[in-house]
Structure formats: C-alpha cells, structure tokens
Write a protein that holds these residues in place. Sequence first.
Motif: not given
Length: 159
Positions: A50-54
């Motif tokens: 799981t990758l979280v980006m903005i």
Amino acid sequence: MGKEVKTNAMRILDRNKIPYKLNVYECEEFIDGVHIADQLGQDYAISFKTLVMIGKSRQYYVFAIPIDKEVDMKKAARAVGEKSLEMVHVKDINQVTGYIRGGCTPIGMKKNYPTVIHESAKNLEVMIISGGRLGTQIFLAPEDLRRVTKGEYADLIAE
C-alpha cells in the motif's frame, strides 16, 4: 491465548460481510513486503503493498501494487487526475492513515481516500494485503477490496 484483536480493516470487512482469511506471523522488524513474502513463501504476484501519496491539489491517494514492482508516478497521477504526486513521508504515514509503515492497508484509513489497485489484481482469485498492523495479513478477493475501498483498477507499474 486471548482473542485476536481486530484492526479497523478487519472490522470494516466484517461489517460489510466480506469474506477474508487472516494470516498472523512473527515480525521482529519490517524491512519490506518482498522480505515478508520470502519469509512466508508467498507469491509476489498476489502480495500487494500500500502506497500513500499526495497530489498537487493536496488530496491524498492510496495505491495498491505488487510488492516487487515500482510505481510509475506519471501513470499514478494520470489514474487520479493529478498533475503530479509525491509519496507521503514515512513520518507522516500514521497521521494521514492511522496505520504505521509495514502495517498500512487500503481498508479503514482515517478517511476514505481515492484508491487505485494495479490492474494485475483483476486476474487474481485472491490477493494479500496488510491486515492493518505488523505481522498481520488479509487474504481476500481483489473485487472485494475494490468494492470496500470504492477503488478502481489502473496500470500503475513502471516498465
């Protein structure tokens, strides 16, 4: 032995009557998903990180991709309609998601961020994602993950 303490992800799956299998394993220190898959003898193709980006818009996004692959930032940005994206810094993961590095799962974050799952998951019967804490995995159908996260599939992998 006490009762297994459920994570937010497990409670959401239970509430939505989504079948899943839990795998609990010893995790002294988290290196990366490939290390865990090797340790547990699991296929990289069904194990997702799981990758979280903005985005430029300051909106957060969640991406689930096979553990041995690298995300293509341009493809990911295109998939969510952003000009560009950057990874959320490890020190900010808990504040943004409610989870810690190595225990971050697309299900049950602090907010329902737009979620994109790599298109290779569409061909799988089952996929493995983090269970919401170190040493916990959830095995579930990709379509169930897509439904519960209100996600979509896209090509996200760097060639």
